[in-house]
Enzyme design. Structure first.
Site, short mmCIF file in Angstrom:
data_model
loop_
_atom_site.label_atom_id
_atom_site.label_comp_id
_atom_site.label_asym_id
_atom_site.label_seq_id
_atom_site.Cartn_x
_atom_site.Cartn_y
_atom_site.Cartn_z
N ASP A 196 0.81 -1.21 0.00
CA ASP A 196 0.00 0.00 0.00
C ASP A 196 0.85 1.26 0.00
OD1 ASP A 196 -2.43 -1.28 -0.12
OD2 ASP A 196 -2.69 -1.37 2.05
N ARG A 245 2.40 6.20 -2.91
CA ARG A 245 3.41 7.03 -3.58
C ARG A 245 3.04 7.22 -5.04
NH1 ARG A 245 8.38 5.43 -5.71
NH2 ARG A 245 8.27 3.40 -4.67
N ASP A 255 -4.20 9.94 4.59
CA ASP A 255 -4.34 10.75 5.79
C ASP A 255 -3.23 11.79 5.94
OD1 ASP A 255 -2.10 9.20 6.80
OD2 ASP A 255 -3.51 7.68 7.45
N ARG A 292 5.70 11.39 23.77
CA ARG A 292 5.11 12.32 24.72
C ARG A 292 3.79 12.81 24.18
NH1 ARG A 292 8.97 17.12 26.35
NH2 ARG A 292 7.07 17.64 27.49
N ASP A 344 -1.45 11.63 21.65
CA ASP A 344 -0.21 11.37 20.92
C ASP A 344 -0.21 12.08 19.56
OD1 ASP A 344 0.83 9.84 22.92
OD2 ASP A 344 0.43 7.92 21.96
N TYR A 400 -4.24 4.19 9.28
CA TYR A 400 -3.82 4.62 10.61
C TYR A 400 -5.02 4.99 11.47
CZ TYR A 400 -0.55 6.84 13.94
OH TYR A 400 0.20 7.17 15.04
N LEU A 433 -7.94 3.70 11.54
CA LEU A 433 -8.53 2.48 12.09
C LEU A 433 -7.73 1.98 13.29
CD1 LEU A 433 -10.61 0.15 11.80
CD2 LEU A 433 -8.97 -0.99 10.31
N SER A 434 -6.40 2.01 13.18
CA SER A 434 -5.55 1.58 14.30
C SER A 434 -5.74 2.46 15.52
CB SER A 434 -4.07 1.62 13.86
OG SER A 434 -3.83 0.75 12.78
N GLN A 494 4.62 9.35 4.37
CA GLN A 494 5.78 9.43 3.49
C GLN A 494 6.37 10.83 3.37
OE1 GLN A 494 4.23 7.69 -0.13
NE2 GLN A 494 4.39 5.61 0.66
#
Length: 309
Positions: free
Chosen positions: A68, A73, A140, A150, A173, A186, A188-189, A243
């Site tokens: 992916d 890219r 995203d 942090r 975060d 990301y 979804l994570s 990226q």
């Protein structure tokens, strides 16, 4: 279904993928047999001697060889053009790709024969005030702290000018601003919702918020979303599709809106969004064989130990 005659094929990828040389060889042979023009990025020059350098405006079909990340890219390379994008999965997951290496030739034949359908995906545009570039994202845009683990404090707004409304401020975060395409990445994570690609919206998903009440937010695609880093941190990082990146000083807004460009993904029978969810992410898999199963698809997994997802 058809978008015109394919005369020039472009290819992007990285030689590190297992099996890259054989896949590139197959692609080169197909192009020669069909009398097509071939363009390739510099990383593949040694594997495709005689191929021209990639000129995005001249490519009818861009083939991405990888996972992916490689497809993303390639997507930014041809976003906003009429170029078709065919992802060949040499990585692990390949959620956005449409073909495995062993199905490369049938997939190319299908495209040239107009036996495919277009899956047009929207993008986001992100601007950092004072930065000269406008970033385009298929998945995203993420604001986060670089270099250490942090929490940062963020302020989120929707609207512009006198209509700009402060949605809220919180410690986390970071924050993911995603397209529906990026809802399965990301976002979804980080606990964001799965959104079907045809929806017109922008997702704002906090990453590990230090709160029991902060939840992901979905706003209309017509909205202009902005986010600012608040003190005491002095600078954060903006990452686009994992990226591209830029530094964002505290108090400087990152403005994100629906992009003017879209990406034209090639799809084949058996590769609807929900079928891909079940096949690749094991979402709502039938419990018994008699409940039904997905038809075989061209994007069967082809793992590479060092490939991107």
């Amino acid at each position: 279904m058809s978008s015109g005659v394919v005369r020039t094929i472009g290819v992007v990828g990285h030689p590190r993928y297992a099996g890259m040389s054989s896949v590139v060889g197959e692609l080169g042979a197909f192009v020669r047999e069909r009398g097509l023009a071939l363009q390739a990025e510099p990383e593949l020059a040694d594997l495709l001697p005689g191929a021209d350098a990639i000129r995005p405006g001249e490519i009818d079909l861009l083939v991405t060889l990888g996972g992916d990340g490689t497809l993303l890219r390639g997507a930014r390379l041809v976003a906003g053009t009429d170029t078709l994008l065919l992802g060949v999965n040499l990585g692990h997951l390949g959620f956005l790709t449409s073909a495995s290496p062993e199905h490369l030739r049938p997939a190319l034949d299908a495209v040239l024969s107009d036996e495919y359908w277009l899956d047009e995906r929207g993008t986001l545009e992100a601007v950092v005030e004072g930065h000269p570039a406008t970033f385009t994202a298929l998945n995203d845009v993420v604001l986060h702290l670089s270099g250490m683990a942090r929490l940062i404090r963020l302020a989120l707004y929707v609207g512009t000018g006198e209509q700009r409304e402060h949605i809220g401020s919180y410690s986390a975060d970071g924050l993911v601003l995603a397209t529906p395409t990026g809802s399965t990445a990301y976002s979804l994570s980080a606990g964001g919702p799965i959104v079907a690609p045809g929806m017109e919206c922008i997702l704002a998903t906090p990453i590990n918020p230090h709160s029991l009440t902060i939840r992901p937010l979905v706003v209309p695609a017509s909205s202009v979303v902005s986010v600012e880093l608040l003190p005491p941190q002095e600078v954060a990082a903006l990452t686009v599709d994992g990226q591209e990146s830029a530094e964002v000083p505290a108090g400087v807004p990152v403005v994100v809106r629906r992009g003017s460009a879209s990406v034209r993904l090639v799809r084949f029978p058996g590769q609807s969004f929900f079928q891909t969810l079940r096949r690749k992410l094991h979402w709502a898999i039938p419990q018994r064989p008699e409940d039904g199963a997905d038809p075989p698809a061209m994007a069967s997994p082809a793992p590479a130990p060092d490939g991107d997802a």
